[in-house]
Design an enzyme around this catalytic site. Structure first.
Site, short mmCIF file in Angstrom:
data_model
loop_
_atom_site.label_atom_id
_atom_site.label_comp_id
_atom_site.label_asym_id
_atom_site.label_seq_id
_atom_site.Cartn_x
_atom_site.Cartn_y
_atom_site.Cartn_z
N ARG A 44 0.86 -1.21 0.00
CA ARG A 44 0.00 0.00 0.00
C ARG A 44 0.89 1.25 0.00
NH1 ARG A 44 -3.25 -3.44 3.47
NH2 ARG A 44 -2.45 -2.55 5.41
N LYS A 134 -10.86 15.61 5.75
CA LYS A 134 -12.03 15.26 4.93
C LYS A 134 -12.98 14.37 5.71
CE LYS A 134 -13.00 12.12 2.26
NZ LYS A 134 -13.08 11.01 1.31
N LYS A 217 -16.81 19.09 -1.50
CA LYS A 217 -16.50 17.97 -2.41
C LYS A 217 -17.81 17.25 -2.74
CE LYS A 217 -13.73 13.77 -2.79
NZ LYS A 217 -12.43 13.16 -2.58
C1 5MM Z 1 -10.61 7.29 -2.13
O1 5MM Z 1 -11.83 6.75 -1.66
C2 5MM Z 1 -12.39 7.34 -0.49
C3 5MM Z 1 -13.25 6.37 0.26
O2 5MM Z 1 -12.58 5.33 0.79
P1 5MM Z 1 -13.39 4.42 1.85
O3 5MM Z 1 -14.73 4.11 1.22
O4 5MM Z 1 -12.52 3.24 1.97
O5 5MM Z 1 -13.51 5.21 3.10
C4 5MM Z 1 -13.43 8.41 -0.82
O6 5MM Z 1 -13.79 9.14 0.33
C5 5MM Z 1 -12.97 9.33 -1.84
O7 5MM Z 1 -12.17 10.32 -1.27
C6 5MM Z 1 -14.12 10.00 -2.54
O8 5MM Z 1 -15.30 9.25 -2.56
C7 5MM Z 1 -13.72 10.31 -3.95
O9 5MM Z 1 -13.25 9.12 -4.56
P2 5MM Z 1 -13.71 8.81 -6.04
O10 5MM Z 1 -13.06 7.48 -6.33
O11 5MM Z 1 -15.21 8.74 -6.00
O12 5MM Z 1 -13.18 9.95 -6.89
#
Ligand code: 5MM
Length: 337
Positions: A44, A134, A217
């Site tokens: 990771r 976030k 966001k």
């Molecule tokens: C990167 O994915 C994040 C969520 O991870 P978990 O579900 O494991 O907590 C997520 O918060 C992400 O920051 C946002 O949803 C944006 O990711 P995408 O892939 O939708 O651009």
């Protein structure tokens, strides 16, 4: 101008966007398993460190959202991960919610947890180098959903989180994500997203959050993944801009979209269209997880020691996203690798 305002601007300015690398271990394990790479702390770290030390960081990436495991890891060169990110020109950030759990009282809906002990965790993250945070609320669309309960309780948590983050000297990213799953139309997505965002700002006001030191966001306004409706990217852009200008207070400096399951090309083409149309005061950019990492992950999985090659793939995606954040992306540029 307060530090929080400066941090928010630094993250979003000049076409820069955010790399969302805050996947929990469960999600990261799914991502790595999908390309047949073992999910362990070293792998990771290796994948993430490869992205964080790419040459596109300086021009394209204003902030990186980390997960608890990563912010405490040390890179192969001996620097802490926040230091590595800072040295590559971006602001280190951290996901501080502890995940979406079943919402009692409403079947199928979720409530994001993590408020207990948050003040103490924020202090620790600040000391580790984080300057923004976030928290993601998750909503689903179906006939009567999201329910009032989900809208009110997730907004309440976002408001309390944002206030605590600012108290700790960090910019809160407020992420209300309406999932794309479902057969709903874009009009329905517009209506429900408007309701969700409006309620979030009511709670942010109530919690005395300084909106100039925050970032939103959100999802774009799209039809559901199983919808028969096909709408053009210019319609997506019109609906998205209208929804944001009607519901986001003008003090908010910037909006950084999530990609939400769009392909890398859809996410970049829609963002570009939004920016071509944007006549609001908001900086509009990206905070992508999957839409920035997918191709790089696929490439890397074929040979995890090929750092340079993986970085080239990532650099191209980051460059395309930044062009879209400036409304300057074209298909020709996309294909000019
Ligand atoms: C990167 O994915 C994040 C969520 O991870 P978990 O579900 O494991 O907590 C997520 O918060 C992400 O920051 C946002 O949803 C944006 O990711 P995408 O892939 O939708 O651009």
């Amino acid at each position: 101008m307060s530090d929080l305002h400066n941090i928010a601007k630094k993250i979003l300015s000049n076409g820069k966007g955010i790399l969302a690398a805050d996947e929990s271990t469960v999600t990261m394990t799914k991502r790595l398993s999908s390309v047949n790479v073992e999910s362990n702390p070293d792998n990771r770290l290796l994948f993430r460190e490869t992205l964080f030390s790419s040459s596109s960081m300086k021009d394209c990436i204003g902030g990186v959202i980390l997960y608890d495991e990563t912010i405490k890891q040390i890179s192969s060169g001996g620097k802490s991960i926040p230091e590595l990110i800072k040295d590559n020109g971006a602001v280190p950030g951290i996901k501080v919610d502890t995940g979406a759990k079943d919402l009692a009282g409403s079947k199928n809906e979720k409530i994001t947890e993590g408020l207990d002990g948050l003040r103490e965790r924020l202090k620790e993250y600040y000391e580790l180098g984080a300057r923004f945070t976030k928290w993601r609320g998750v909503y689903i669309i179906s006939d009567n959903l999201p329910s009032k309960l989900s809208i009110i309780s997730n907004a309440h948590a976002l408001g309390r989180y944002a206030s605590l983050a600012q108290e700790s000297g960090m910019v809160p990213i407020v992420e209300p994500e309406i999932l794309m799953d479902g057969d709903h139309s874009a009009e329905v997505c517009y209506k429900k997203t408007s309701e969700v965002i409006k309620r979030c700002y009511e709670e942010l006001y109530l919690n005395n959050v300084d909106l100039k030191g925050t970032i939103l966001k959100p999802n774009m306004i799209l039809s559901g993944t199983n919808s028969k409706e096909k709408i053009s990217k210019s319609r997506v852009a019109e609906l998205t801009i209208e929804c944001l200008t009607n519901n986001v207070p003008s003090e908010v400096p910037g909006i950084a979209f999530l990609s939400g399951g769009q392909t890398e090309i859809e996410a970049v083409a829609n963002l570009n269209e939004v920016n071509k149309l944007n006549n609001s005061s908001f900086i509009i950019t990206y905070s992508y997880g999957r839409a920035l990492q997918q191709s790089a992950l696929k490439f890397w999985s074929k040979d995890i020691s090929n750092i340079k090659g993986t970085q080239e793939v990532f650099n191209h995606r980051a460059k395309m996203c930044t062009l879209a954040a400036l409304g300057k992306w074209t298909e020709n540029l996309e294909n000019s690798k």
